[in-house]
Motif scaffolding. Structure first.
Motif, PDB file in Angstrom:
ATOM      1  N   ALA A 147       5.914   1.335  -1.078  1.00  0.00           N
ATOM      2  CA  ALA A 147       4.701   0.428  -0.823  1.00  0.00           C
ATOM      3  C   ALA A 147       5.178  -0.633   0.170  1.00  0.00           C
ATOM      4  O   ALA A 147       4.504  -0.977   1.041  1.00  0.00           O
ATOM      5  CB  ALA A 147       4.204  -0.035  -2.195  1.00  0.00           C
ATOM      6  N   ASN A 150       5.940   0.880   3.430  1.00  0.00           N
ATOM      7  CA  ASN A 150       4.624   1.071   3.961  1.00  0.00           C
ATOM      8  C   ASN A 150       4.063   0.033   4.632  1.00  0.00           C
ATOM      9  O   ASN A 150       3.392   0.355   5.595  1.00  0.00           O
ATOM     10  CB  ASN A 150       3.459   1.844   3.057  1.00  0.00           C
ATOM     11  CG  ASN A 150       4.208   3.319   2.655  1.00  0.00           C
ATOM     12  OD1 ASN A 150       4.813   3.893   3.268  1.00  0.00           O
ATOM     13  ND2 ASN A 150       3.772   3.602   1.383  1.00  0.00           N
ATOM     14  N   ALA A 151       4.537  -1.238   4.275  1.00  0.00           N
ATOM     15  CA  ALA A 151       3.772  -2.233   4.778  1.00  0.00           C
ATOM     16  C   ALA A 151       4.521  -2.757   6.101  1.00  0.00           C
ATOM     17  O   ALA A 151       4.282  -3.577   6.860  1.00  0.00           O
ATOM     18  CB  ALA A 151       3.718  -3.500   3.712  1.00  0.00           C
ATOM     19  N   SER A 153       6.646  -2.111   9.933  1.00  0.00           N
ATOM     20  CA  SER A 153       6.275  -1.403  11.190  1.00  0.00           C
ATOM     21  C   SER A 153       7.760  -0.764  11.862  1.00  0.00           C
ATOM     22  O   SER A 153       8.615  -1.552  11.678  1.00  0.00           O
ATOM     23  CB  SER A 153       5.501  -2.240  12.059  1.00  0.00           C
ATOM     24  OG  SER A 153       5.585  -1.592  13.365  1.00  0.00           O
ATOM     25  N   TRP A 172       7.255  -8.567   9.028  1.00  0.00           N
ATOM     26  CA  TRP A 172       7.135  -7.986   7.771  1.00  0.00           C
ATOM     27  C   TRP A 172       7.456  -8.826   6.542  1.00  0.00           C
ATOM     28  O   TRP A 172       6.891  -8.846   5.601  1.00  0.00           O
ATOM     29  CB  TRP A 172       7.978  -6.773   7.723  1.00  0.00           C
ATOM     30  CG  TRP A 172       8.421  -6.084   6.200  1.00  0.00           C
ATOM     31  CD1 TRP A 172       7.367  -5.313   5.573  1.00  0.00           C
ATOM     32  CD2 TRP A 172       9.549  -5.973   5.434  1.00  0.00           C
ATOM     33  NE1 TRP A 172       7.840  -4.619   4.600  1.00  0.00           N
ATOM     34  CE2 TRP A 172       9.147  -5.327   4.436  1.00  0.00           C
ATOM     35  CE3 TRP A 172      10.792  -6.670   5.668  1.00  0.00           C
ATOM     36  CZ2 TRP A 172       9.991  -5.126   3.423  1.00  0.00           C
ATOM     37  CZ3 TRP A 172      11.555  -6.151   4.407  1.00  0.00           C
ATOM     38  CH2 TRP A 172      11.309  -5.782   3.372  1.00  0.00           C
ATOM     39  N   CYS A 273      -6.329   2.821  -4.382  1.00  0.00           N
ATOM     40  CA  CYS A 273      -5.807   1.793  -3.958  1.00  0.00           C
ATOM     41  C   CYS A 273      -5.742   0.505  -4.937  1.00  0.00           C
ATOM     42  O   CYS A 273      -6.677   0.245  -5.777  1.00  0.00           O
ATOM     43  CB  CYS A 273      -6.451   1.137  -2.586  1.00  0.00           C
ATOM     44  SG  CYS A 273      -6.337   2.583  -1.398  1.00  0.00           S
ATOM     45  N   GLN A 299      -2.022  -6.838  -1.614  1.00  0.00           N
ATOM     46  CA  GLN A 299      -2.054  -5.295  -1.662  1.00  0.00           C
ATOM     47  C   GLN A 299      -0.862  -4.864  -2.349  1.00  0.00           C
ATOM     48  O   GLN A 299       0.146  -5.740  -2.283  1.00  0.00           O
ATOM     49  CB  GLN A 299      -1.901  -4.750  -0.193  1.00  0.00           C
ATOM     50  CG  GLN A 299      -3.216  -4.674   0.572  1.00  0.00           C
ATOM     51  CD  GLN A 299      -3.011  -4.181   1.944  1.00  0.00           C
ATOM     52  OE1 GLN A 299      -2.086  -4.256   2.659  1.00  0.00           O
ATOM     53  NE2 GLN A 299      -4.130  -3.069   2.436  1.00  0.00           N
ATOM     54  N   ASN A 301      -0.586  -1.104  -3.642  1.00  0.00           N
ATOM     55  CA  ASN A 301      -0.403   0.309  -3.548  1.00  0.00           C
ATOM     56  C   ASN A 301      -1.618   0.905  -2.669  1.00  0.00           C
ATOM     57  O   ASN A 301      -2.642   0.486  -3.020  1.00  0.00           O
ATOM     58  CB  ASN A 301      -0.381   0.828  -4.857  1.00  0.00           C
ATOM     59  CG  ASN A 301       0.496   2.306  -4.765  1.00  0.00           C
ATOM     60  OD1 ASN A 301       0.496   2.897  -3.893  1.00  0.00           O
ATOM     61  ND2 ASN A 301       0.829   2.676  -5.834  1.00  0.00           N
ATOM     62  N   GLU A 303       0.159   0.028  -0.042  1.00  0.00           N
ATOM     63  CA  GLU A 303       1.137  -0.775   0.787  1.00  0.00           C
ATOM     64  C   GLU A 303       1.063  -2.053  -0.267  1.00  0.00           C
ATOM     65  O   GLU A 303       0.288  -2.275  -1.074  1.00  0.00           O
ATOM     66  CB  GLU A 303       0.450  -0.911   2.138  1.00  0.00           C
ATOM     67  CG  GLU A 303       0.315  -0.017   3.088  1.00  0.00           C
ATOM     68  CD  GLU A 303      -0.124  -0.432   4.455  1.00  0.00           C
ATOM     69  OE1 GLU A 303      -0.238  -1.547   4.632  1.00  0.00           O
ATOM     70  OE2 GLU A 303      -0.414   0.429   5.151  1.00  0.00           O
ATOM     71  N   SER A 305       1.658  -6.120   0.311  1.00  0.00           N
ATOM     72  CA  SER A 305       1.733  -7.218   1.274  1.00  0.00           C
ATOM     73  C   SER A 305       0.745  -8.466   0.776  1.00  0.00           C
ATOM     74  O   SER A 305       0.149  -8.210  -0.107  1.00  0.00           O
ATOM     75  CB  SER A 305       1.082  -6.744   2.570  1.00  0.00           C
ATOM     76  OG  SER A 305       1.887  -5.916   3.350  1.00  0.00           O
TER      77      SER A 305
END
Length: 421
Positions: A147, A150-151, A153, A172, A273, A299, A301, A303, A305
């Motif tokens: 997760a 996934n957040a 880049s 990030w 989510c 967030q 799952n 992701e 963040s």
């Protein structure tokens, strides 16, 4: 010092010394002497094994940190000058200098590109350190590692792997403050008080099956990165829709008059989510937005963040009940504007919305803007006794009236009367 660049290092050392008081320099000298005496070096340098043991850094990450601290000399010798220069850069430098130091340290392959596999390796080290596990399996926290990744880049192509630029890394880090705290404290001996190590103790009745809880310890650690230390001791389960019923009035009944002003709202929707918000103010009936700049959205799952207030407006927290006007939707939420919230759960507790909003600079927290909550739970923040919250004694009124510091800050940047979006 046995360094061909000794004049440059001496200049850096002289500059680095200015970052510390004389007492701190004496403390660093004492630390160096202590570690050097364990290194069988005639007290002239600290060896890697001793460095590794003291700072709790092992494997490739430990080797990279030692290489960074020793100016990439590859001689296996950490001098007093090295220690002062590294501490000055890593702990006293600008945000960019510290981020650059961390970015280079995490490049475990030392190829100038921070890849997804580099970051995955580091996150596994982080979780093993925080949760004190020696298990070689990562199954317990693989979901959270994924997760967090996934957040991030990774726009750069590096063969079979993807890489991130320094700017991507900085972005990030702003969304994963707990990871940033941990990575920013690697030159501090491991302890429960070390930044990035705090995991709130989750309190709930013995009769509650922990398997039904949304808030895992890894999630609490992630959320806690945006909170002060005194709010990271204990979190108490106040409401769970499966235990208490999916009812707005029941929610308010369980979250009111608890003596806990702040709370963490966690939602899992039918898309699978998981996300929510930290509310710094109690869930109380209001006809307009309220709250302060301590609140944020997050967030968990798929992701992970955190989205803090941007200062664009003061539409922070929402809690409306028993209003008949369509302009005052009954329910709870955060950010955005009426009928276009950053996160909102209607009073029926079976539907809601999550749109991108300028309040928190957040995207839609789910796969769809219109959401159907499957599970809703709320945890109260049990604050340390010497840091008791005084929100209930605050002057009532709008956010700009109650929080002068926020108001002055907004005026300075010309946003005190900005849009409601």
């Amino acid at each position: 010092m046995g360094n061909s660049n000794s004049s440059t290092v001496n200049h850096r050392f002289t500059s680095a010394c200015r970052a510390f008081t004389q007492k701190k320099l004496e403390d660093l000298k004492s630390l160096f002497v202590s570690l050097a005496s364990q290194s069988q070096s005639n007290d002239s340098y600290v060896s890697y094994p001793v460095f590794q043991a003291y700072f709790g850094l092992s494997g490739s990450l430990g080797e990279r940190m030692f290489d960074m601290v020793t100016q990439h000399r590859k001689d296996g010798k950490l001098t007093y000058e090295d220690l002062v220069i590294a501490k000055a850069t890593y702990e006293k430098g600008t945000d960019d200098e510290i981020a650059e130091f961390i970015y280079q340290t995490l490049d475990v392959n030392a190829n100038g590109v921070l890849t997804r596999s580099d970051l995955e390796f580091v996150l596994v080290v982080v979780f093993k350190s925080v949760f004190s596990t020696t298990d070689s399996s990562t199954s317990d926290y693989k979901e959270m590692v994924d997760a967090l990744l996934n957040a991030a880049s990774f726009p750069k192509s590096t063969g079979d792997d993807k890489g991130m630029s320094f700017e991507d890394f900085r972005s990030w880090c702003s969304h994963v403050p707990t990871v940033r705290k941990f990575l920013g404290s690697l030159l501090t001996p491991p302890s429960p008080a070390r930044p990035g190590y705090q995991v709130p103790h989750l309190l709930y009745e013995d009769t509650v099956d922990s398997n039904i809880l949304l808030l895992k310890k890894e999630y609490a650690w992630h959320i806690g990165g945006a909170l002060p230390h005194h709010e990271l001791e204990e979190w108490k389960l106040l409401y769970h829709s499966s235990l208490h019923g999916q009812s707005f009035n029941t929610f308010l009944g369980h979250t009111s008059n608890t003596g806990m002003s702040a709370s963490v709202l966690v939602i899992k929707d039918r898309e699978g989510c998981v996300y929510g918000g930290y509310a710094s103010q109690p869930w109380e009936r209001h006809s307009d937005f309220y709250g302060d700049m301590k609140s944020f959205l997050f967030q968990l799952n798929p992701e992970a963040s955190i989205f803090r207030p941007t200062g664009a407006n003061t539409n922070i927290q929402w809690c409306a009940t028993n209003f008949t006007s369509e302009n005052i939707p009954n329910g709870i939420g955060f950010g955005g504007k009426i009928n276009h919230f950053g996160l909102f759960i209607s009073s029926s507790f079976d539907q809601g919305q999550t749109f991108s909003c300028t309040t928190f600079g957040s995207p839609s927290l789910s796969k769809t803007s219109r959401i159907q909550p499957e599970v809703i739970e709320c945890w109260g923040i049990v604050q340390a006794s010497n840091e008791l919250d005084t929100h209930h004694n605050a002057i009532k009124g709008t956010v700009l009236e109650r929080f002068k510091e926020d108001r002055n800050m907004l005026k300075l940047v010309g946003m005190a009367s900005n849009s409601n979006e």
